[in-house]
Each structure stands twice: as C-alpha cells, then as structure tokens.
Design an enzyme around this catalytic site. Structure first.
Site, PDB file in Angstrom:
ATOM      1  N   ARG A  87       0.814  -1.212   0.000  1.00  0.00           N
ATOM      2  CA  ARG A  87       0.000   0.000   0.000  1.00  0.00           C
ATOM      3  C   ARG A  87       0.845   1.258   0.000  1.00  0.00           C
ATOM      4  O   ARG A  87       0.435   2.292  -0.525  1.00  0.00           O
ATOM      5  CB  ARG A  87      -0.914  -0.016   1.234  1.00  0.00           C
ATOM      6  CG  ARG A  87      -1.962   1.079   1.244  1.00  0.00           C
ATOM      7  CD  ARG A  87      -3.004   0.781   2.293  1.00  0.00           C
ATOM      8  NE  ARG A  87      -2.459   0.782   3.634  1.00  0.00           N
ATOM      9  CZ  ARG A  87      -2.362   1.875   4.388  1.00  0.00           C
ATOM     10  NH1 ARG A  87      -2.723   3.035   3.919  1.00  0.00           N
ATOM     11  NH2 ARG A  87      -1.878   1.799   5.607  1.00  0.00           N
ATOM     12  N   GLU A 399       5.571 -11.371  -3.632  1.00  0.00           N
ATOM     13  CA  GLU A 399       5.282 -12.131  -2.419  1.00  0.00           C
ATOM     14  C   GLU A 399       5.042 -13.588  -2.764  1.00  0.00           C
ATOM     15  O   GLU A 399       4.638 -13.936  -3.877  1.00  0.00           O
ATOM     16  CB  GLU A 399       4.032 -11.539  -1.743  1.00  0.00           C
ATOM     17  CG  GLU A 399       3.738 -12.141  -0.379  1.00  0.00           C
ATOM     18  CD  GLU A 399       2.433 -11.626   0.198  1.00  0.00           C
ATOM     19  OE1 GLU A 399       1.898 -12.274   1.108  1.00  0.00           O
ATOM     20  OE2 GLU A 399       1.941 -10.590  -0.266  1.00  0.00           O
ATOM     21  N   ARG A 498       8.437   3.998   7.630  1.00  0.00           N
ATOM     22  CA  ARG A 498       8.096   2.800   8.388  1.00  0.00           C
ATOM     23  C   ARG A 498       8.878   2.642   9.682  1.00  0.00           C
ATOM     24  O   ARG A 498       8.875   1.563  10.270  1.00  0.00           O
ATOM     25  CB  ARG A 498       8.314   1.547   7.526  1.00  0.00           C
ATOM     26  CG  ARG A 498       7.498   1.491   6.266  1.00  0.00           C
ATOM     27  CD  ARG A 498       6.027   1.383   6.586  1.00  0.00           C
ATOM     28  NE  ARG A 498       5.315   2.571   6.178  1.00  0.00           N
ATOM     29  CZ  ARG A 498       4.271   3.066   6.786  1.00  0.00           C
ATOM     30  NH1 ARG A 498       3.805   2.523   7.873  1.00  0.00           N
ATOM     31  NH2 ARG A 498       3.677   4.132   6.331  1.00  0.00           N
TER      32      ARG A 498
END
Length: 544
Positions: A87, A399, A498
C-alpha cells in the site's frame, strides 16, 4: 510438534540474500562527473573528504548517486505486513491509457490499457444478457401504439400510447434502465501473462500478472522516444536503460530507454558439439565450489539441498560464448527452473527468423504529463518487468504465492512487549502497554482462530480442493515471505515512512510489525554503507 499443527511466532525474519552496496558506490557515482572514473585506492585516500561528500549529497538532496547499488532482502512476516509494503509503495505509477502487452501461451500478442486491466481484474468482464427484443406495434382495436420489451427471457408490457414517438420513448427509457450487459468476474482474466524481458540477455519472455493496483491521482511526466513511443508515468517509476534501472524523473533528452524490438536469434551452430560437451564437463566440476550444501535458486529464490540444484549459465552459452567458462556467470538453479530456462533457450536457438528483444531507444522529449489516476502491475519473477507502450518498466512487489504451494502453518501472536492499547485520535494517537488480562485474551483468541482456520485449510486440501481456493480461510496473521530488491535511496524513503525516531524531521507512526521489518533492514544496511547511513540519520532521516 506435528507439522500440521500451527506454530505461533512473535518476531519477523529479514535476511540479506545478495547485494552490491557500499559507500564507495555513492562516491564513484558522485565523482565520475567531475573527476572521471577513479580507483578504489584513490577514493579511500581521504576518508574525511569521502564522509563530507556523502553528507553534502544527503543534505542538499542529490539523490541519484545513492541509486547505483542494489540489495535483495528475504522477508518473512505476517501477511498484513506485506499489505503495508504494497500500500505504501512510492511512485511506480502509470497513466491509465498505458498499453500493456499481453502474451498467450502460444505466443499470440494483444494489448489492453492498464486502466482496463484494473477494471476487469477487480470489477469483472462485461457479458451480454440474453437478447432483448420487442418494440412498438400499432393496436388497431385500441387505436393506440403498444410498447413492449423482451428482456432476460421475459416479456415486459409497457402500456398503450397515443403516438408512436411516445411509445418509442418508453421503450428507450426501459432499455436505458435495464442494459443488456452485466459484469461477471471470470477466472480467465486473472490468468493473463505480460511480455517481460530477461534483464541479462534482453530476450523476451512472459510472466503472470499477480495483481493490478490503482495508485491514486499523481503528477506525471511524458517521455517520447526517437521511434515514436511515449510513456506517461510518475517521476519515481523505474524504467530500464542500457545502464540498468533508473527513475523516470532523472532522465534527460538523449538518454536511452530499453524498448521492444526484434533481432536475429543466436544459433546453436555457433557452438560446436565437442566444445559444448567440454563446457558441460567444466561446469559440472564447479558444483562443489559454487553451490553450498543448501543454496538458493537464482530464478525462483527458493532454498534447496545441493543435489537438487544445477549450475545455470545466467547469460546462455549461445548468446555469449566468452562467458561460457566464466565462474561469475554461473548461479545455482533448481531442476524445474533450470529445465524451463534451458528449454526456452534451445527453442530460441533453433527457431528461424527474428526474435523479440529489448533495444535502446533515445528520448527526444520530456514534457509535463498532467495529473490523473494512476495504476501499476505486480508480475511474477524472476524478471519483474513488463511492457508499457512498448517501453520496459519495472514492478516492485513479489510475495510468496499460495496458489502453487501449500502454505506453512506459522502464525503471528504479539509478544509481551507489543503495546496493545491505542489512545487518542488518528494522527495524534499513541500506543500504551496492555494489561496481563488483555495479553492473555489476545494470545488465546488468536491461537484458537489460527488452529481452526488451518484445520479447515488442511481439510480442503485433503479433499482435493485447489490451493488457491482453500487459502481463502486463512487469516492475515499467517506468515508469508517476500523478496524485496531496492537501492539505498528507495530504502531510505521506506525507512522514513516505516520507522519511528526522535531524530526524524518528519514524524511517522508505523504499525509496530512493519517497523520490526524496517528496523532489521536498516541494521543490515547500516553495516553495508555506514557513512551513508550516518548521513541519513544526521540529516533528519529524510531520503535525498
């Protein structure tokens, strides 16, 4: 513990798989414009001067010297962490009218805009309903015009009208309110493959689309090449050049992009059979030296014991005979990947005519591309690229897939140090310690849910249900894995978003679990590039 029983973990895994990253990469890139190419000895002569240069580049936001390096991390974390990776990707955005080249299994080409792919992927395919008939007829007995429509195999009487125009208007209104098309989500849409390119040989291949994303309204630039190709994308979108991947916003008129082209294929006839056998013998002799007891396939990035791995010529022998006996051109590959790659190379070598490759195409203009909704693709590896308007562009997310392998029974349960209680409003909230009762509740509730969902998953697999269907019962606390490749500049941007730090000029409020991943990535990077990391911290943890 039985392998079928869930395991409960409270930490994430981050490992550096491979890299070409050091402070000297930054120094080389920065000094080449003023001092030409320098030796490592020259660069290391004055450490304080080198430290000062890196700090200057960071402070004044000269970003491109920090991109001439690469790090690939293996990350194992709960699925909800990867949703945060996904995202919050920065840039990587294409205009909706960008045409994506799709390739069928037989090699047939077709093109769709990326906006159309997004609509079909998420909202479904337009499909015709049973034909709608009927219309307007004159009813002599009533002296009026009758209106009726057949829709979805049913007749709908719309009454009598004084004039033909009035009856036709009622029919038109009905058909407008009841279109003869419907949206259906078809599995075939999610089996599309894109044209991609082997970044070593530049030969064309195909890769399955994993996802199509809407990336928000962004400002775009418009690149036009000598051959007439054009691309509208965000300044951060990576495009392939003869020197490797570069951000679109850093390119100038005269720089070259790699674009779709054709060429005469290499031929096996160029390599005599006796020489080919000799190369095979020499390659086999390198196995013990170049393959560890447990090693990673360079094509699918999965780990295998040595006996299940072969040495693969990254640049095929037929493509460059000079690299046939070059140990640096040999990488471990698992049997399925090695067989698939070899078959494709042999088919290419034996095929007549021309083959699809990527060739340089100079940029002739760079203009403002407007502001609009943007999109991106995620594609399957090992080459994470695709064609947009004939130009090779990159995706950045890869992923583990639950469609092709049984997912392991590892689940995330927060450790005792994880703060559980949120106080305050969005943008101003803080997390505080939970009570023993709250931690006990979280642990017991999660473990019970995980056991139940994984048992249901196993039951469906044993009954023959496809993995891609059975995985739907598994929660986002399931551990997954991902390979993330980045350069120092993109990693710094990720860390600024982050991680939470008192030294940051711009505060960030990351979820703790993705911060755990970021902290481990930062620790590895700080060891590889200590001067760059120190400058990043000293200048407020803002990416240049």
């Amino acid at each position: 513990m039985d392998d079928s029983q869930p395991r409960f973990l409270d930490d994430v895994t981050v490992e550096l798989v491979r890299h070409s990253a050091s402070d000297t990469d930054v120094l080389w890139a920065a000094r080449v414009s003023t001092a030409g190419e320098q030796s490592l000895e020259e660069i290391n002569k004055d450490p304080e001067r080198s430290k000062g240069l890196i700090n200057y580049l960071m402070r004044d936001r000269h970003g491109s010297p920090f991109e001439h390096n690469s790090m690939t991390f293996f990350v194992r974390a709960p699925i909800f962490v990867f949703r945060e990776f996904h995202r919050h990707r920065v840039g990587w955005c294409l205009a909706g009218d960008s045409e994506i080249t799709l390739v069928s299994e037989k090699g047939n080409i077709r093109r769709r805009t990326i906006a159309e792919l997004y609509r079909l992927w998420h909202h479904g395919v337009e499909d015709a309903l049973p034909s709608s008939g009927g219309g307007v007829t004159w009813k002599k007995s009533a002296g009026k015009w009758s209106a009726q429509v057949k829709y979805a195999n049913k007749s709908h009487y719309l009454g009598l009208h004084e004039t033909r125009e009035a009856a036709e208007r009622v029919v038109a209104e009905f058909r407008a309110e009841h279109p003869s098309k419907r949206l259906r989500k078809l599995a075939s849409v999610r089996r599309n493959h894109v044209r991609c390119y082997d970044e070593t040989t530049l030969l064309a291949s195909r890769a399955r689309i994993l996802d199509v994303m809407e990336s928000g309204v962004k400002r775009l630039i418009h690149l036009t090449t000598e051959s007439g190709r054009s691309l509208r994308c965000s300044v951060d979108h990576a495009v392939l050049t003869p020197e490797g991947w570069r951000k679109a916003g850093e390119l100038e008129v005269g720089d070259q992009l790699m674009a779709a082209a054709t060429a005469v294929p290499p031929s096996e006839a160029l390599v005599p059979p006796s020489l080919r056998r000799g190369i095979g013998v020499w390659t086999s002799m390198q196995r013990l030296r170049l393959i560890r007891e447990t090693d990673t396939c360079h094509l699918c990035f999965r780990s295998f014991p040595r006996e299940e791995l072969a040495l693969d010529h990254v640049v095929p022998v037929a493509a460059n005979l000079l690299k046939a006996l070059d140990p640096s051109n040999l990488m471990p590959a698992c049997s399925p990947c090695h067989r698939k790659k070899s078959d494709a190379e042999q088919a290419l070598a034996k095929r007549g005519g021309k083959v699809s490759i990527a060739k340089p195409d100079p940029i002739v203009s760079i203009e403002d591309g407007g502001e609009e909704m943007t999109y991106d693709l995620s594609v399957e590896g090992p080459w994470h690229n695709f064609l947009a308007n004939g130009i090779v562009v990159h995706n950045s997310y890869n992923e583990e897939s639950g469609r092709y392998r049984e997912l392991q029974s590892d689940f995330y349960v927060p450790g005792r140090e994880r703060r559980l209680v949120q106080e305050g409003r969005p943008g101003k909230y803080v997390f505080v310690e939970g009570t023993d009762e709250q931690h006990k509740l979280v642990t017991e509730a999660m473990e019970a849910s995980y056991r139940q969902s994984y048992a249901a998953y196993q039951e469906m697999l044993e009954a023959g249900v496809a993995r891609e269907v059975a995985r739907a019962v598994l929660p986002v606390g399931l551990f997954s894995s991902m390979y993330a490749t980045c350069n120092a500049r993109s990693l710094m941007h990720f860390l600024s978003l982050r991680t939470k730090s008192e030294q940051a000029k711009v505060p960030s409020f990351p979820q703790r679990e993705i911060e755990m991943v970021a902290e481990k990535m930062e620790a590895v990077w700080a060891g590889l590039m200590p001067l760059t990391h120190a400058a990043f911290v000293a200048n407020g943890r803002v990416a240049p």
